[in-house]
Design a protein around this motif. Structure first.
Motif, PDB file in Angstrom:
ATOM      1  N   THR A 167     -12.336   2.252   7.928  1.00 13.68           N
ATOM      2  CA  THR A 167     -11.775   0.899   7.885  1.00 13.68           C
ATOM      3  C   THR A 167     -11.716   0.470   6.425  1.00 13.68           C
ATOM      4  N   LEU A 168     -10.537   0.083   5.971  1.00 15.53           N
ATOM      5  CA  LEU A 168     -10.356  -0.296   4.579  1.00 15.53           C
ATOM      6  C   LEU A 168     -10.480  -1.797   4.399  1.00 15.53           C
ATOM      7  N   PHE A 169     -10.887  -2.207   3.201  1.00 20.09           N
ATOM      8  CA  PHE A 169     -10.921  -3.627   2.871  1.00 20.09           C
ATOM      9  C   PHE A 169      -9.507  -4.206   2.862  1.00 20.09           C
ATOM     10  N   ASP A 170      -8.623  -3.569   2.097  1.00 20.49           N
ATOM     11  CA  ASP A 170      -7.293  -4.114   1.854  1.00 20.49           C
ATOM     12  C   ASP A 170      -6.294  -3.445   2.793  1.00 20.49           C
ATOM     13  N   PRO A 171      -5.673  -4.192   3.704  1.00 20.64           N
ATOM     14  CA  PRO A 171      -4.708  -3.570   4.631  1.00 20.64           C
ATOM     15  C   PRO A 171      -3.510  -2.965   3.910  1.00 20.64           C
ATOM     16  N   GLU A 172      -3.231  -3.420   2.682  1.00 21.36           N
ATOM     17  CA  GLU A 172      -2.122  -2.842   1.928  1.00 21.36           C
ATOM     18  C   GLU A 172      -2.439  -1.441   1.432  1.00 21.36           C
ATOM     19  N   ASN A 173      -3.684  -1.026   1.501  1.00 22.35           N
ATOM     20  CA  ASN A 173      -4.049   0.334   1.094  1.00 22.35           C
ATOM     21  C   ASN A 173      -3.769   1.365   2.182  1.00 22.35           C
ATOM     22  N   TYR A 174      -3.494   0.908   3.410  1.00 18.41           N
ATOM     23  CA  TYR A 174      -3.085   1.847   4.451  1.00 18.41           C
ATOM     24  C   TYR A 174      -1.647   2.294   4.193  1.00 18.41           C
ATOM     25  N   SER A 175      -1.368   3.555   4.493  1.00 17.48           N
ATOM     26  CA  SER A 175      -0.003   4.069   4.395  1.00 17.48           C
ATOM     27  C   SER A 175       0.664   4.045   5.758  1.00 17.48           C
ATOM     28  N   ARG A 176       1.987   3.917   5.730  1.00 19.99           N
ATOM     29  CA  ARG A 176       2.810   3.938   6.940  1.00 19.99           C
ATOM     30  C   ARG A 176       4.223   4.278   6.510  1.00 19.99           C
ATOM     31  N   ASP A 177       5.067   4.573   7.451  1.00 22.66           N
ATOM     32  CA  ASP A 177       6.456   4.854   7.113  1.00 22.66           C
ATOM     33  C   ASP A 177       7.055   3.673   6.373  1.00 22.66           C
ATOM     34  N   GLY A 178       7.632   3.946   5.211  1.00 26.23           N
ATOM     35  CA  GLY A 178       8.198   2.893   4.392  1.00 26.23           C
ATOM     36  C   GLY A 178       7.201   2.237   3.461  1.00 26.23           C
ATOM     37  N   HIS A 179       5.929   2.610   3.554  1.00 23.75           N
ATOM     38  CA  HIS A 179       4.892   2.018   2.694  1.00 23.75           C
ATOM     39  C   HIS A 179       3.827   3.082   2.444  1.00 23.75           C
ATOM     40  N   THR A 214      -9.787 -22.090   4.111  1.00 25.08           N
ATOM     41  CA  THR A 214      -9.300 -23.063   5.096  1.00 25.08           C
ATOM     42  C   THR A 214      -7.792 -22.993   5.280  1.00 25.08           C
ATOM     43  N   THR A 215      -7.096 -22.254   4.415  1.00 20.25           N
ATOM     44  CA  THR A 215      -5.650 -22.093   4.566  1.00 20.25           C
ATOM     45  C   THR A 215      -5.322 -20.608   4.631  1.00 20.25           C
ATOM     46  N   LEU A 216      -4.175 -20.288   5.233  1.00 20.98           N
ATOM     47  CA  LEU A 216      -3.755 -18.898   5.295  1.00 20.98           C
ATOM     48  C   LEU A 216      -3.390 -18.376   3.914  1.00 20.98           C
ATOM     49  N   GLU A 217      -2.943 -19.257   3.038  1.00 24.60           N
ATOM     50  CA  GLU A 217      -2.652 -18.838   1.668  1.00 24.60           C
ATOM     51  C   GLU A 217      -3.931 -18.390   0.966  1.00 24.60           C
ATOM     52  N   GLU A 218      -5.019 -19.131   1.169  1.00 24.40           N
ATOM     53  CA  GLU A 218      -6.294 -18.726   0.584  1.00 24.40           C
ATOM     54  C   GLU A 218      -6.792 -17.434   1.229  1.00 24.40           C
ATOM     55  N   ALA A 219      -6.606 -17.285   2.547  1.00 24.58           N
ATOM     56  CA  ALA A 219      -7.053 -16.075   3.244  1.00 24.58           C
ATOM     57  C   ALA A 219      -6.320 -14.844   2.720  1.00 24.58           C
ATOM     58  N   ALA A 220      -5.042 -14.992   2.375  1.00 25.85           N
ATOM     59  CA  ALA A 220      -4.260 -13.858   1.886  1.00 25.85           C
ATOM     60  C   ALA A 220      -4.752 -13.363   0.531  1.00 25.85           C
ATOM     61  N   LYS A 221      -5.550 -14.160  -0.152  1.00 28.78           N
ATOM     62  CA  LYS A 221      -6.067 -13.776  -1.464  1.00 28.78           C
ATOM     63  C   LYS A 221      -7.442 -13.110  -1.367  1.00 28.78           C
ATOM     64  N   THR A 222      -8.035 -13.049  -0.179  1.00 27.21           N
ATOM     65  CA  THR A 222      -9.344 -12.423  -0.019  1.00 27.21           C
ATOM     66  C   THR A 222      -9.197 -10.902   0.025  1.00 27.21           C
ATOM     67  N   ARG A 223     -10.321 -10.191  -0.013  1.00 28.10           N
ATOM     68  CA  ARG A 223     -10.286  -8.731  -0.071  1.00 28.10           C
ATOM     69  C   ARG A 223      -9.568  -8.123   1.124  1.00 28.10           C
ATOM     70  N   MET A 224      -9.826  -8.643   2.314  1.00 26.85           N
ATOM     71  CA  MET A 224      -9.213  -8.079   3.508  1.00 26.85           C
ATOM     72  C   MET A 224      -7.976  -8.846   3.935  1.00 26.85           C
ATOM     73  N   ARG A 225      -7.563  -9.852   3.103  1.00 24.56           N
ATOM     74  CA  ARG A 225      -6.340 -10.628   3.352  1.00 24.56           C
ATOM     75  C   ARG A 225      -6.341 -11.258   4.741  1.00 24.56           C
ATOM     76  N   ARG A 226      -7.516 -11.666   5.170  1.00 22.64           N
ATOM     77  CA  ARG A 226      -7.654 -12.251   6.510  1.00 22.64           C
ATOM     78  C   ARG A 226      -8.567 -13.460   6.442  1.00 22.64           C
ATOM     79  N   PRO A 227      -8.489 -14.355   7.440  1.00 21.47           N
ATOM     80  CA  PRO A 227      -9.463 -15.449   7.514  1.00 21.47           C
ATOM     81  C   PRO A 227     -10.865 -14.919   7.748  1.00 21.47           C
ATOM     82  N   ALA A 228     -11.848 -15.793   7.634  1.00 22.36           N
ATOM     83  CA  ALA A 228     -13.249 -15.390   7.791  1.00 22.36           C
ATOM     84  C   ALA A 228     -13.598 -15.045   9.229  1.00 22.36           C
TER      85      ALA A 228
END
Length: 745
Positions: A454-466, A574-588
């Motif tokens: 399980t990775l911290f950053d979901p953007e570190n996962y690979s997939r078709d096109g990414h 408290t906002t989704l914008e703040e959550a997107a800046k966390t390590r896992m890009r998710r709310p708490a």
């Protein structure tokens, strides 16, 4: 920190020996023979009778019969006047404290009424005080669990025949050590009886790359039999056998809080008179507090020497030696023994534990889901965690990496900026195109084969096109299995001379150039897959229905002032914008409240609410109610924060045959209609037109209007504006003529 236990023995043998003015401590053998259980019972009766009038301490010597048991019920209630007269006064009679010295430990049987009392009065003289912060308990127990305790449960991977020096193949020897007591069942799971084996040695089969332990057994054991032993080594156990009606607290803390200051209580009557909060940094009075945190102060050192034949490693120059454990791998950080060439792609399974999650978007058109496969138990399924670790053509991976440890070496995947998460490699597949796939070991109610971490950053996962090639490191390592000569609990971070020897379970690289050697830097890994501790758990095993509506949590405000909330959930962005800046890009929180059990009512509101039963404040964006539908679709119900309009998305509105009342207009666009219809609008006799004025006006003239009059005539709508419209008739209206109209946007 062992002083309270030592003092306990001294107090019981000396001070308590003359409790209540009684005799000094006496040995049971002073009162008669104790060679047999029958003799000991009779002598014990005589001893209690002799000491019963004065009280005292009775010692059961080590030579008393090992299987003999006794019961200290000598203390009685004294009434004044004696029964059967009604009592005008009463008190507990003298008590006898029994100290049983058999079995290598001390067992204390206290008087049945007055028990045992520890009193500490903190009354320092004027001009003095306790020093800087700190804890000053009346009694302290230090419980150091160094070696000998077990917490192991997994399944045999191969059958074992009865005999001496048998190999027991298990998924992992993590947590197994020489001399360990293990229960090995004969049949599948817990079936077929059980052998209580003694672990003679640990091994690693270089041919099959599987770990095992060696033990003698008098029984055959099937593949899929459970191997287990779990020891509870808690510092304090309280057992109450309540066979008589009573009302009590097994643990009762009563604090009269007349001054300010933090306080933490369990099962309490918390009386307060001061303001409680005293200064910055206070956390208020807390009746139940739990603080859960990940520890990252891992053990690091250098190898001083290695004895491969004994599997022993001596370390030097350590930090955090007190954090050593026998269930986390010791990693060799010598860069010359590591593999870092090439890059790895990691594909997410969507869920590591849910076989129905689907497997995500995958790679090269293929998904890598979590599945259920045939387990080692007959007829039973086992979780096979999905995902993929694929090394490119430049990765020099061979089967020699099996048994070593893999970690993603990207800054975004490190813990606290410098800690890697290490996973044991269990399998390697070489692909025709030169790439290689790894599988790793993760733990989910036993050791499981997994395709990816399980990775911290979901953007570190690979997939078709990414595609996201990641730096990685593969390093040798091994599990310590015996720490008895390797650490001093609570000792200095650098360790203690003479206690720096670790015994390692056999490992893949033992005796090879990749083995530990003098000078190698080492680190004990953190757990890469923690089962995060649960702050509160309530399991209920009720078997009989009752009349009282008993809740699991009973929160009652008996005061005269309101509290802000019954339950407050906080923490994290408290906002989704703040959550997107966390390590896992998710709310708490994944879910604030997860309802996973059938119930009569999901949320039962039985009282008045001054403002709202449910208030969605929508500080930043619409907060919707959503319903999942078949095919993965959802229908949502929300309210626009800008207009206040009720919005349904994803499905139609079906009134089920019921009507819609008090509607102000109909619109198929985003512009609301402010007028709906006119009914029985009177038309003057002889009129050839009728002007209809709106109140209020429409936003514009982009609407459709439908007209029906009460006489036969052709008609047309003309002069359509936001203020109204005009109807022109081919034939004049007769007496009593009326008209209906309907407007739709």
């Amino acid at each position: 920190m062992r002083r309270p236990v030592t003092c306990l023995v001294v107090v019981l043998l000396a001070t308590a020996a003359t409790a209540g003015g009684g005799e000094p401590a006496r040995s049971l053998s002073d009162f008669g023979p104790i060679g047999t259980p029958a003799e000991a019972t009779e002598t014990f009766r005589k001893a209690l009778a002799a000491l019963g009038e004065s009280g005292g301490v009775l010692l059961i010597p080590p030579e008393a019969p090992a299987g003999w048991s006794h019961e200290n019920v000598s203390q009685a209630l004294r009434r004044d006047p004696p029964p059967p007269a009604p009592a005008k006064g009463w008190r507990a009679g003298p008590g006898v404290t029994v100290l049983d010295l058999r079995g290598g430990s001390l067992t204390v049987s206290v008087p049945q009424m007055t028990g045992w009392k520890v009193v500490r009065t903190l009354r320092m003289p004027p001009g003095d005080s306790l020093p800087h912060w700190g804890y000053y308990p009346a009694m302290e127990i230090e419980n150091n669990i160094v070696h000998g305790a077990s917490s192991y449960l997994d399944w045999l991977q191969e059958p074992v025949k009865a005999g001496a020096d048998r190999r027991f193949y298990v998924p992992t020897t993590r947590g197994i050590f020489v001399g360990q007591f293990l229960n090995v069942h004969g049949g599948q799971g817990y079936g077929g009886g059980v052998s209580r084996v003694w672990v003679k040695a640990l091994g690693y089969d270089a041919g099959t790359r599987k770990p095992y332990f060696i033990a003698d057994t008098t029984s055959d054991h099937e593949r899929g039999a459970i191997v287990h032993n779990k020891n509870h080594t808690q510092p304090l156990v309280m057992t109450t056998n309540a066979n008589a009606a009573n009302q009590t607290f097994d643990l009762f803390v009563k604090r009269h809080h007349y001054a300010c200051g933090d306080a933490y209580l369990v099962a309490t009557d918390f009386g307060y008179m001061g303001d409680v909060h005293s200064a910055a940094g206070d956390e208020n009075g807390v009746c139940y507090a739990t603080y859960i945190r990940s520890l990252t102060n891992v053990f690091r050192a250098r190898v001083q020497s290695v004895d491969p034949d004994k599997g022993e490693l001596v370390y030097t120059g350590a930090t955090n030696a007190e954090t050593l454990a026998n269930t986390r791998p010791l990693i060799n950080l010598n860069p010359k023994k590591a593999i870092t060439e090439g890059r790895a792609l990691i594909v997410s399974p969507d869920s590591a534990t849910d076989p129905e999650a689907g497997g995500g978007r995958g790679l090269d058109g293929k998904a890598y889901p979590t599945t259920l496969v045939d387990g080692v138990q007959k007829g039973a399924k086992e979780l096979r965690m999905g995902g993929l670790i694929r090394g490119d053509r430049d990765c020099p991976w061979t089967e020699a990496v099996i048994g070593r440890f893999f970690a993603v070496d990207e800054p975004t995947e490190l813990v606290k900026g410098n800690l890697r998460r290490w996973y044991e490699i269990t399998d390697l597949t070489a692909n025709a195109d030169g790439t290689k796939d790894l599988r790793i070991r993760r733990f989910w109610w036993g050791a499981k084969s997994a395709g990816s971490p399980t990775l911290f950053d979901p953007e570190n996962y690979s997939r078709d096109g990414h595609l996201r090639p990641l730096r990685y490191i593969i390093a040798p390592g091994a599990y310590p299995c015996d720490l008895s000569r390797g650490l001093t609990p609570g000792g200095p971070s650098a360790g203690v001379a003479g206690r720096t020897t670790l015994v390692l379970a056999p490992y893949a690289d033992r005796g090879t150039p990749h083995d530990f050697a003098a000078g190698d830097p080492i680190e004990q890994a953190i757990g890469p897959d923690p089962f995060k501790p649960i702050a509160f758990r309530a399991f209920l095993w009720d078997e009989v229905p009752g009349a009282f509506p008993s809740p699991v949590f009973d929160i009652v405000n008996m005061g005269t002032v309101p509290r802000d909330a019954c339950i407050a959930i906080r923490g994290g962005p408290t906002t989704l914008e703040e959550a997107a800046k966390t390590r896992m890009r998710r709310p708490a929180w994944g879910s604030m409240l997860a309802l996973e059990s059938a119930a009569d009512v999901g949320l039962d509101c039985k009282a008045d609410f001054a403002d709202a039963a449910i208030l969605l404040r929508q500080p930043n964006r619409p907060q919707t109610l959503q319903w999942a539908t078949r095919g993965g679709r959802r229908t949502s119900l929300g309210v626009s924060p800008q207009t206040g309009d009720l919005e349904v998305r994803g499905g139609n509105v079906d009134a089920g045959g019921a009507g819609v009342v008090r509607a102000g207009g109909l619109s198929a666009t985003g512009t609301p209609a402010r007028n709906l219809r006119g009914i029985a609008v009177k038309v003057a006799a002889g009129a050839t037109s009728l002007a209809v004025a709106f109140d209020p006006p429409e936003p514009d003239a982009a609407y459709a209007v439908f007209v029906e009059q009460s006489w036969l005539t052709a008609r047309a709508v003309t002069q359509q504006t936001e203020k109204g419209f005009t109807v022109v008739f081919d034939k004049p209206a007769p007496e009593g003529a009326t008209l209906h109209w309907l407007l739709v946007r």
